[in-house]
Design an enzyme around this catalytic site. Structure first.
Site, short mmCIF file in Angstrom:
data_model
loop_
_atom_site.label_atom_id
_atom_site.label_comp_id
_atom_site.label_asym_id
_atom_site.label_seq_id
_atom_site.Cartn_x
_atom_site.Cartn_y
_atom_site.Cartn_z
N LEU A 17 0.32 -1.36 0.10
CA LEU A 17 -0.24 0.03 0.07
C LEU A 17 0.98 1.54 -0.15
CD1 LEU A 17 -2.41 -0.53 3.02
CD2 LEU A 17 -3.44 -0.77 0.21
N GLY A 51 6.46 3.94 3.76
CA GLY A 51 6.17 5.48 4.94
C GLY A 51 7.87 4.84 6.43
N ILE A 110 7.76 -0.94 5.89
CA ILE A 110 6.40 -1.12 3.90
C ILE A 110 4.97 -1.53 4.58
CG2 ILE A 110 5.75 -2.29 1.94
CD1 ILE A 110 9.07 -2.80 1.74
N ASP A 156 6.22 13.38 13.55
CA ASP A 156 5.99 13.99 12.13
C ASP A 156 4.78 14.26 11.17
OD1 ASP A 156 7.62 13.40 9.47
OD2 ASP A 156 7.71 11.29 9.17
#
Ligand SMILES: *[C@@H]1O[C@H](CO)[C@@H](O)[C@H](O)[C@H]1NC(C)=O
Ligand SMILES: *[C@@H]1O[C@H](CO)[C@@H](O)[C@H](O)[C@H]1NC(C)=O
Ligand SMILES: *[C@@H]1O[C@H](CO)[C@@H](O)[C@H](O)[C@H]1NC(C)=O
Ligand SMILES: *[C@@H]1O[C@H](CO)[C@@H](O)[C@H](O)[C@H]1NC(C)=O
Ligand SMILES: *[C@@H]1O[C@H](CO)[C@@H](O)[C@H](O)[C@H]1NC(C)=O
Ligand SMILES: *[C@@H]1O[C@H](CO)[C@@H](O)[C@H](O)[C@H]1NC(C)=O
Ligand SMILES: *[C@@H]1O[C@H](CO)[C@@H](O)[C@H](O)[C@H]1NC(C)=O
Length: 820
Positions: free
Chosen positions: A533, A536, A540, A652
Site C-alpha cells: 500500500l 512510510g 512497508i 512527523d
C-alpha cells in the site's frame, strides 16, 4: 517542677495574648513549652512580618471545631497547611512544643491526638524552639545553626507556597471538600519519569487511576525536583541543571504579591496571587489546570468520570466542575456533590412477563441540551432521523438513553444503557441526546434547578442528509474490528460466546486492548505480503484481510524495519499506548505482532489513501472538503496532545501521514512510533526526526521538543491544504513562492490571498475563513514555540469558536527549509 514551669509559661502566654490578641509574639522564636489553646478568637503564632499564622483555625460554620493549621493571617480563610491529617479538634484542645516529640496536639482531656515524634529527623528530638517564618513554613529547631528537625514545608498538604519543592514521587493531595480537610481523591506528583501528573484515586480501595493531566514535557527523565522557589518561580529542575517553566507563559512573579498554588478538592490546580499592599482585594486566580475537567480524557481517567454514574459534569462560571442529576434523577447521597444519581422512578425492565416489558408506553424520552454520556453506547441503529431514533430507544427495554447526531464524532443514532457514565454538558456538545424517564413520575419530579427544559426546536431535517451516516460508522468499524479480533481469539480458545450481555462486556473490555497476531496469521492475512500500500518512515505497509466470527474486513499491515532489536518492553508499552487511543481522526490500531525480529502493526484499512495523493493531484478537492480535513486533522492532534491517556507527540505530521477513510475523514497515522526509533529520545534531541519542510526550528537548536513541534508541522500542512501545493517547490516557482511558508506570509501581509490560493474561486468566495485559516497557519509556524498556539486553540480558531489574534508577527527571521 517541669509541669509547674510549663503551667506558668502557659499562663503567661495566655495573659500576654489576652492583653493583645492580634499582636501575638511576632519576634520569631517560640521556646519549648509554649502552647496554644483552641478557642474562638484564640491566639496564634505569627511570622515576623505577620503574613502567616500558626495555630487553631476555627472551621467556618462550626461552633467548636478547630483545625491546627497555618494560614495567611491577613487574608481571611486561606489555610495553607493542616496537621492531624486534616481532622479538626474540639474547643479546648491544645498544641504544645516539646523537646522530645516536637509539636504535640492534645484533646481537652490532655490525650495525645497527633504529634511529630515519628517525623523528627535525627535521634532523640532535642527541640529547643519553633518558629514560623515569612515563607509560611513552621520549623522546629535545636539551635539556630542546625537545619530544622521538622518543618511543615516537608509535609505539604494541598498547597504549595514559594520556597517549597517536591522530590521524585512526592505529591500534594487535595482535601475532601471545601471545608473537610482530610485527604481527598486527587494528587499532584512529580513522577519518576519527570513529569508532573494529576491522578485520581479511589478513596475506598486506594486504587490510583492513570493521570488525567500530565505536564507538557517530552524528553522528560533526569529530573531532580519540582521547585517553587522563594521568588515565586515554578519549574521542574533536571539533573543537568536545566529548568522547565511551570508558570503560565505570560506570568511573572513579583515579591509584592502573595502567591499560592493549590490542588483543590475538585481536582483542579490553581495558582493564586494577591497584592501585599492591598490585601482587601483578595486573591486573583491566574491559572486553572486542567482547563476542563469534563473533557473526555479527564473523565476517562477518573474512574466513572469526575461525577458518579448518571450524573452530568459541567463547568461553572469559575471553570470548576459541577455535577448535576438529569431530569427525573436525584442524588443517591444528597451530601455528596460528586456522587451518583439514582432515578426517581422504576427503570424500564427487560425481566418479567410480556405485559411488563410492553410498558413502553409508560416511558418518555426527554431531551437534555448540549449533553452527552459517552462510552455507554451498546448499539447503533440505522435510522436517519430523530423520530426513528427515539422510537428505537422507546421500544427497547435495555435502552436508557439515545443520541442522534448528523455530524461529528458520534453521528448516527446510538442506544445507551444504564447506568450512564461520563455525562457532560458543554456548549461544544451538539444537541441530540434524550434520556428515558417514566411519564407518571416526571410531572411531580422536584424541579432540578440545573436541568433546563430545553426548547424542542425543530431541526432542519433536510440538512445534508448525504452526510448522515458518516462519522459514527467509524466507531462501528472499530467495534467490528474488535469483534473480529475477538472472533479470532475465541476461535483459538474454542470458547463459545454466551448471551448478548457478555458479548457486549467482552467487546468493551477488549476495546482498549490490542489484539496479538502471530506472524503466520498476518502472513496469511496479507497473502504472503503481496499487495504493497505504501512505504512510510517506518517500513512497508501491506493490504490484508482478517476474518473471524463470520465477518471479515480489510486491514493495513505495517512491517516495521527501523526499530532497534532490544526494545521489547518499550515496543509493547508503545503498542499499548497506541492501542488505547480512540478518536475519529486517528487511524485505529487493531493489533500487533512481535516474533523474533519481526515487528508488525495492524491498522484499520483506509480506502481513500493519503492526503498527499489527494491534495497534490491535478484536480483539487473542493474547498469545503479541505476545510473539513484541516479541522479533522487538528482534532486528531488535539486528542493526541491533550486528551488521550498518555500524551503523544507525533513528530512527523505531513500529508503522507494523514489518511482518508471511506467518508473522506482525515485520519492521522503513524503516531506513537517516534519513540520507538533507534535514536534514543531521552538522550538527545539533536538528531532531527521528522521530514524536511515540516520540522520545527527547535529540532536544530538543541531546545526541548514539546507538542509545539507538531503545531509547527500542522501549520505547514495547513498551508498545503489551503493552497493544494507542496511546502517546498523549487521547480515551479523560481525565487518567489518556492518556500510556501514565506510566500504565505508575504501574501498575507500584502493582502494577496488570491494569488496564494492560485485564484481558487471556492476559497476566495469564503474569504473570511480563508484569511482566518492562513493566519492560524502563520501562528503555528512561529519560530518561538511559546508563541505558537496549542492544538486546542488551533481547533477552536479553525472552527470559529475562538478569534484569531491579528497582531501576527513574522514567522521567522530565517526560513527553516533553507537550512538543509
Ligand atoms: C470574637 O471576635 C468577634 C469580633 O471581634 C466578636 O464579635 C465576637 O464576639 C468574639 N467571640 C468571642 C467568643 O469572643
Ligand atoms: C506521639 O504519637 C505517637 C503515634 O504517632 C504515639 O505512639 C505517642 O505516644 C505520641 N507521644 C505522646 C507523648 O503522646
Ligand atoms: C524560611 O524557611 C525556609 C525553609 O526552611 C528557608 O529556606 C528560609 O531561609 C526561611 N526564611 C527565613 C526568612 O527565615
Ligand atoms: C470529613 O470526611 C470524613 C470522611 O467522609 C469524615 O469521616 C469526617 O467526619 C469529615 N470531617 C468533618 C469535619 O466533617
Ligand atoms: C498516576 O499517573 C501516572 C501516569 O499515568 C501513573 O504512572 C501512576 O501510576 C499513577 N498513580 C500514582 C499513584 O502515581
Ligand atoms: C528563582 O528562580 C528564578 C528563575 O530561575 C531566579 O531568577 C531567581 O533568582 C530564583 N530565586 C531564588 C530565591 O532562588
Ligand atoms: C412513580 O409513579 C408510579 C405510578 O404513578 C407510582 O406508583 C410510583 O410510586 C412513583 N414513584 C416515585 C418514586 O414517585
Amino acid at each position: 517542677m517541669a509541669c509547674l514551669l510549663s503551667y506558668i509559661i502557659f499562663f503567661l502566654t495566655q495573659t500576654v495574648l489576652l492583653l493583645s490578641p492580634t499582636a501575638a509574639q511576632n519576634t520569631g522564636n517560640i521556646p519549648v513549652g509554649r502552647s496554644l489553646v483552641a478557642a474562638t478568637n484564640g491566639s496564634s503564632w505569627l511570622s515576623p512580618s505577620g503574613d502567616f499564622a500558626f495555630g487553631f483555625h476555627q472551621l467556618p460554620n462550626t461552633r467548636n471545631l478547630f483545625l491546627l493549621s497555618i494560614w495567611f493571617a491577613k487574608i481571611p480563610d486561606t489555610v495553607v497547611w493542616s496537621a492531624n491529617e486534616g481532622n479538626p479538634v474540639p474547643q479546648g484542645s491544645s498544641v504544645q512544643i516539646t523537646a522530645n516529640e516536637g509539636l504535640v496536639l492534645s484533646d481537652p482531656q490532655g490525650n495525645n491526638l497527633w504529634n511529630t515524634s515519628n517525623e523528627l529527623s535525627g535521634v532523640g528530638g532535642g527541640v529547643s524552639y519553633g518558629f514560623i517564618n515569612d515563607t509560611g513554613n513552621f520549623a522546629l529547631k535545636r539551635s539556630s545553626n542546625d537545619n530544622p528537625v521538622w518543618q511543615s514545608f516537608d509535609h505539604p498538604t494541598d498547597t504549595l507556597l514559594p520556597g517549597m519543592s517536591l522530590g521524585s514521587n512526592e505529591a500534594i493531595s487535595s482535601r475532601l471538600s471545601e471545608t473537610n480537610f482530610t485527604t481527598g481523591r486527587f494528587q499532584y506528583r512529580l513522577t519518576s519519569d519527570g513529569t508532573m501528573a494529576l491522578n485520581a484515586t479511589d478513596l475506598t480501595t486506594g486504587y490510583a487511576y492513570e493521570a488525567y493531566h500530565i505536564s507538557d514535557i517530552s524528553n522528560a527523565g533526569h529530573t531532580q525536583r519540582f521547585v517553587y522557589n522563594e521568588s515565586g518561580y515554578m519549574y521542574i529542575l533536571r539533573k543537568d541543571g536545566s529548568m522547565y517553566n511551570m508558570l503560565p507563559e505570560n506570568y511573572t512573579p513579583s515579591k509584592d504579591y502573595y502567591q499560592r498554588f493549590i490542588l483543590a478538592f475538585d481536582g483542579i490546580l490553581m495558582l493564586y496571587s494577591a497584592p501585599k499592599t492591598s490585601v482587601t482585594d483578595g486573591w486573583s486566580l491566574f491559572q486553572i489546570t486542567p482547563r476542563n475537567m469534563c473533557i473526555e480524557r479527564a473523565m476517562r481517567n477518573l474512574g466513572t468520570g469526575i461525577c458518579g454514574s448518571n450524573s452530568i459534569c459541567s463547568l461553572n462560571a469559575d471553570k470548576r466542575p459541577v455535577c448535576t442529576c438529569p431530569l427525573g434523577y436525584s442524588r443517591l447521597d444528597p451530601d455528596d456533590q460528586f456522587g451518583r444519581c439514582k432515578p426517581n422512578f422504576k427503570l424500564q425492565s427487560c425481566e418479567g412477563n410480556a405485559a411488563e416489558i410492553s410498558m413502553k408506553d409508560e416511558y418518555n424520552l426527554v431531551r437534555l441540551t448540549n449533553t452527552d454520556f459517552t462510552y455507554n453506547d451498546y448499539e447503533r441503529v440505522s435510522s436517519n432521523n430523530e423520530e426513528d431514533c427515539k422510537n428505537a430507544c422507546l421500544k427497547d427495554c435495555y435502552c436508557a438513553a439515545a443520541s442522534f447526531q448528523l455530524f461529528g464524532d458520534n453521528s448516527g443514532c446510538w442506544k445507551k444503557k444504564a447506568p450512564l457514565f461520563n455525562g457532560r454538558t458543554d456548549s461544544s456538545v451538539t444537541d441530540g441526546f434524550w434520556i428515558k424517564v417514566r411519564k407518571a413520575n416526571i410531572s411531580n419530579d422536584p424541579l432540578n434547578p440545573y436541568v433546563n427544559f430545553p426548547p424542542l426546536t425543530a431541526k432542519n431535517k433536510t440538512k445534508a442528509l448525504n452526510k448522515v451516516l458518516i462519522g459514527g460508522s467509524v466507531s462501528v468499524n472499530i467495534l467490528l474490528l474488535t469483534a473480529i479480533g475477538l472472533g479470532i481469539f475465541f476461535t483459538y480458545h474454542k470458547k463459545q460466546l454466551k448471551g448478548f450481555d457478555e458479548v457486549q462486556r467482552k467487546t468493551l473490555r477488549a476495546y482498549s486492548k490490542v489484539h496479538y497476531f502471530s506472524y503466520q496469521e498476518l502472513n496469511e492475512a496479507t497473502n504472503g505480503f503481496q499487495e504493497e500500500l505504501g512505504r512510510g518512515s517506518f517500513g512497508i505497509v501491506y493490504k490484508g484481510m482478517i476474518s473471524g466470527g463470520g465477518l471479515s474486513t480489510f486491514v493495513a499491515v505495517k512491517k516495521l524495519d527501523r526499530i532497534s532489536g532490544d526494545t521489547d518492553k518499550e515496543f509493547k508499552t508503545e503498542v499499548n499506548v497506541i492501542g488505547q487511543t480512540h478518536h475519529k481522526n486517528l487511524v485505529q490500531l487493531v493489533g500487533f505482532c512481535k516474533e523474533e525480529d519481526q515487528r508488525l502493526l495492524v491498522y484499520e484499512y483506509m480506502s481513500n489513501g493519503s492526503l498527499a495523493d489527494y491534495i497534490f493531484r491535478d484536480s483539487k478537492p473542493s474547498w469545503i472538503e479541505r476545510v473539513l480535513i484541516a479541522q479533522g486533522t487538528a482534532k486528531g492532534l488535539l486528542y493526541l496532545h491533550e486528551e488521550c491517556s498518555t500524551q503523544i507527540i507525533h513528530c512527523d505530521i505531513k500529508p503522507q501521514n494523514i489518511l482518508l477513510d471511506e467518508y473522506q475523514n482525515a485520519r492521522i497515522s503513524d503516531f506513537g512510533l517516534a519513540k520507538l526509533l533507534i535514536l534514543n529520545q531521552t538522550q538527545t534531541n539533536t538528531a532531527v526526526r521528522g521530514t524536511k519542510g515540516y520540522v520545527a526550528p527547535e529540532w536544530f537548536r538543541n531546545k526541548p521538543v514539546t507538542v509545539k513541534v507538531d503545531v509547527y508541522s500542522f501549520g505547514v500542512l495547513l498551508l498545503e491544504i489551503i493552497c493544494c501545493r507542496k511546502s517546498v517547490c523549487m521547480d515551479l516557482f523560481e525565487g518567489e513562492g518556492a518556500i510556501l511558508t514565506d510566500w504565505a506570509f508575504d501574501c498575507y501581509q500584502s493582502n494577496r490571498l488570491n494569488s496564494l490560493v492560485n485564484d481558487d474561486m471556492e476559497a476566495i468566495t469564503d474569504m473570511i475563513r480563508l484569511k482566518k485559516f492562513v493566519m492560524v497557519a502563520l501562528w503555528c509556524i512561529q519560530e518561538d514555540p511559546s508563541v505558537r498556539p496549542t492544538m486546542r486553540t488551533v481547533t477552536q480558531m479553525l472552527e470559529g469558536l475562538a478569534e484569531v489574534p491579528d497582531n501576527l508577527p513574522c514567522p521567522s527571521s530565517f526560513s527553516v527549509t533553507t537550512q538543509y
